[in-house]
Design an enzyme around this catalytic site. Structure first.
Site, PDB file in Angstrom:
ATOM      1  N   SER A  41       0.864  -1.181   0.000  1.00  0.00           N
ATOM      2  CA  SER A  41       0.000   0.000   0.000  1.00  0.00           C
ATOM      3  C   SER A  41       0.903   1.233   0.000  1.00  0.00           C
ATOM      4  CB  SER A  41      -0.934  -0.001   1.209  1.00  0.00           C
ATOM      5  OG  SER A  41      -0.178   0.088   2.406  1.00  0.00           O
ATOM      6  N   GLY A  43       1.128   4.074   1.849  1.00  0.00           N
ATOM      7  CA  GLY A  43       1.718   4.501   3.124  1.00  0.00           C
ATOM      8  C   GLY A  43       2.757   3.521   3.634  1.00  0.00           C
ATOM      9  N   CYS A  44       2.474   2.240   3.496  1.00  0.00           N
ATOM     10  CA  CYS A  44       3.414   1.221   3.970  1.00  0.00           C
ATOM     11  C   CYS A  44       4.679   1.212   3.111  1.00  0.00           C
ATOM     12  CB  CYS A  44       2.749  -0.150   3.981  1.00  0.00           C
ATOM     13  SG  CYS A  44       1.369  -0.231   5.159  1.00  0.00           S
ATOM     14  N   THR A  45       4.518   1.444   1.828  1.00  0.00           N
ATOM     15  CA  THR A  45       5.680   1.519   0.953  1.00  0.00           C
ATOM     16  C   THR A  45       6.551   2.711   1.340  1.00  0.00           C
ATOM     17  OG1 THR A  45       4.490   0.423  -0.836  1.00  0.00           O
ATOM     18  CG2 THR A  45       6.450   1.688  -1.453  1.00  0.00           C
ATOM     19  N   MET A  48       8.322   1.785   4.759  1.00  0.00           N
ATOM     20  CA  MET A  48       9.331   0.744   4.697  1.00  0.00           C
ATOM     21  C   MET A  48      10.498   1.131   3.786  1.00  0.00           C
ATOM     22  SD  MET A  48       7.990  -0.915   7.025  1.00  0.00           S
ATOM     23  CE  MET A  48       9.011  -2.349   7.191  1.00  0.00           C
TER      24      MET A  48
END
Length: 149
Positions: A41, A43-45, A48
């Site tokens: 997703s 935001g997660c990309t 991370m």
């Protein structure tokens, strides 16, 4: 989960199917666990990739990074390969670890709260950072907790 708590033990497969155990990882230095809602997703990309980009800073303080979501091993593999991650992404498919750390929630679109937990070599939580939308701050906050003052 809060500062001073004993971090719950875990053993989960990473994106390559290799089992990762907290107690074993702690033998090599502090562990920073980045819980994120959904592999790949936006935001997660962002979060991370920030963790990836600060690899040298984490190495300088002797810390190991590990990402955790409820995604499958296969999803974690695609996420890791497509972004060139140099650290393990754990697949907590049944949510056992997320529940033990207090980050599991019952939303299919975002089954994990975005929290970062810094664990000292003694297994004690040194810091916890909670923010659903300050994606790029998680790595900075973890590094601040690991940097001697």
């Amino acid at each position: 989960m809060k500062t001073g708590d004993v971090a719950p033990e875990f053993e989960l497969p990473d994106q390559d199917g290799v089992l990762r155990r907290l107690s074993t990882m702690l033998e090599s230095g502090p562990v920073v666990v980045f819980f994120y809602p959904l592999a790949s997703s936006s935001g997660c990309t962002t979060e991370m990739c920030t963790v990836r980009d600060q690899s040298a800073q984490f190495a300088a303080v002797g810390a190991q990074r590990v990402g955790v979501s409820r995604d499958s091993v296969e999803s974690q593999k695609r996420f890791a390969v497509s972004n060139g991650f140099d650290y393990p992404l754990l697949a907590d498919v049944d949510g056992t670890m997320c529940e033990a750390y207090g980050v599991k929630r019952n939303l299919s679109a975002a089954p994990v709260k975005r929290h970062t937990v810094v664990i000292g070599t003694d297994g004690i939580v040194k810091d916890v950072f909670k923010s659903e939308f300050r994606f790029s701050k998680h790595a900075d906050k973890a590094l601040a907790a690991l940097t001697p003052r």
